[in-house]
Structure formats: C-alpha cells, structure tokens
Design an enzyme around this catalytic site. Structure first.
Site: not given
Ligand code: DX5
Ligand code: ZN
Length: 225
Positions: A16, A76, A74, A43, A41, A45, A145, A185
């Site tokens: 990630s 969010m 991903h 993320d 990956h 947001m 998750m 994840d």
């Molecule tokens: C959280 C993200 C994850 C995050 C995971 O909202 O979707 O992808 O980056 O980070 P770690 O592996 O540090 O928990």
């Molecule tokens: Zn993620």
C-alpha cells in the site's frame, strides 16, 4: 474455518503506497517492483467516506507513467460511480468499491467492468459477507478490511479471518474460487499474514509491513512465508 489450498509462495502481495514516501512515488514504485510486489495498492480517500484525504486521478496518472505494476485502486470515497471512468483513464487496472458506499452496488460493479478494468468489492469490518452474495459473478476480487479504513498502521481485527473463510466458501459453492481473488487489507504483517492465507486469502495488502522496513524484498518475502 475452511481448509484452503493456497500455496503461501503464490499469494500476491500488494504494498500500500499510503505508507510510502509520497515525495518519491516513482522511486517507491520501482523499489517495490524490484522487491517482488505483484500489484501496487493505491488508497484513495476523500475526507467524507473516511476521515482522511490522499490523492486522486491526476497523481495516479503520473504514477502510471513511472510503473508497469498493476494498479489496484481502493476507493474509499462517496459516490464512487461518479469517478470510475476517471480512475480507469488514469491507469487503474482494478477498481475496488466499498459496498457501504454504493446504493446500487450491482450497477457500479457492471460499470467498472464495462470500462475494461477489473472490479473489486470491499467490506468494512462491520459489514456481513452476505451483502455480496448476489454480486459474486460481477467481481474479480473481494476485499475484506481487517481495520476500519482511513489510516495505515492500525491493529489487525481478527474477526476478518472468519469473513475471509466464509467468502471462500461462498466462492467455492458458486464455482468461482479460481476466478475471484480474496484480498485482506489492514494490519497485515508477518505475524497476521499466515492466518489470512490459512483462511483463504490469495492477496495481501501491506503498507507499514513493507514501507516501514529497510529491505522491501525481505519484507515481501516474509509475508509469503
Ligand atoms: C487503510 C488502507 C490500507 C492501509 C494499510 O484504510 O486501506 O490499505 O494502507 O496499511 P497497513 O498495512 O499499515 O495497515
Ligand atoms: Zn487499502
């Protein structure tokens, strides 16, 4: 728990980028590719669906020009259906949307596949797996998750393991076990990865457990043990 026949050596690792050095995304992408990552990956947001803000299509388009890794995006965000085309155009190979963010989940998954990208559906820790029972034939990946989304570096929630096993059972029953990835994840590290794989996960996301280590290749290999 379902006995899963997943060979740990063949489990995909998707570091990630959230935990990477944002001032050197090109370098970080190159380093994880050289270290044996299968996917990157990403993320996304929006500060609404989750209480944090990261990046959007323009940044992903720049990253696309610097890396050949498959981009596992991903989302969010609220109203992901409004942005699917933009993320695919920017270079997403897979777009994963939260069931909780989609009133018309069936339609959104179809919309993603119509662009030619792979479609993923993701469930927050509180969301039961039965909400995806009627869309299994529309997805290439189910993401469970194992933290509440929004931040890296959180503690793994063990109840995710039972959900992974139930998703695997559902996929086996539907004849889709070899066609659909099961991704986990959040809080995945060398201690929690073996239980994820034993439960049926075929792809692990890891932020801190890769980018927080000095040797990315060793960190990725440790997750596959
Ligand atoms: C959280 C993200 C994850 C995050 C995971 O909202 O979707 O992808 O980056 O980070 P770690 O592996 O540090 O928990
Ligand atoms: Zn993620």
């Amino acid at each position: 728990m379902t006995r899963a026949m997943i060979d740990p050596a063949r489990v995909k690792i998707a570091p990630s980028i959230l935990a990477s050095d944002f001032s050197d995304l090109a370098g970080e992408l190159r380093r994880i590719a050289e270290a044996g990552a299968d996917w990157a990956h990403l993320d996304v947001m929006d500060g609404h669906f989750v209480p944090n803000i990261t990046f959007g299509p323009p940044v992903i388009a720049k990253m696309r020009s610097k890396s050949d890794l498959p981009f596992d995006v991903h989302l969010m965000i609220e109203h992901p259906e409004r942005y699917v085309a933009d993320f695919v155009k920017a270079g997403a190979d897979m777009v994963t949307v939260h069931a909780e963010a989609c009133t018309h989940l069936h339609r959104v998954l179809g919309q993603i596949r119509e662009t030619g990208a792979k479609a993923g559906v993701v469930l927050n820790p509180h969301t039961p797996v039965n909400v995806i029972e009627n869309v299994l034939d529309l997805v290439d990946m189910v993401l469970i998750m194992s933290v509440n989304p929004g931040f890296g570096g959180q503690k793994f929630i063990p109840a995710a393991l039972g959900k992974v096993a139930r998703v695997r059972e559902m996929l086996v029953a539907a004849g889709l076990a070899s066609a659909v990835e099961i991704q986990v994840d959040g809080g995945v590290d060398e201690k929690t990865a073996p239980a994820c794989i034993a439960a049926g996960a075929t792809c692990l996301v890891a932020g801190t457990a890769v980018f927080g280590k000095p040797d990315y290749a060793a960190a990725i290999a440790a997750l596959r043990k």
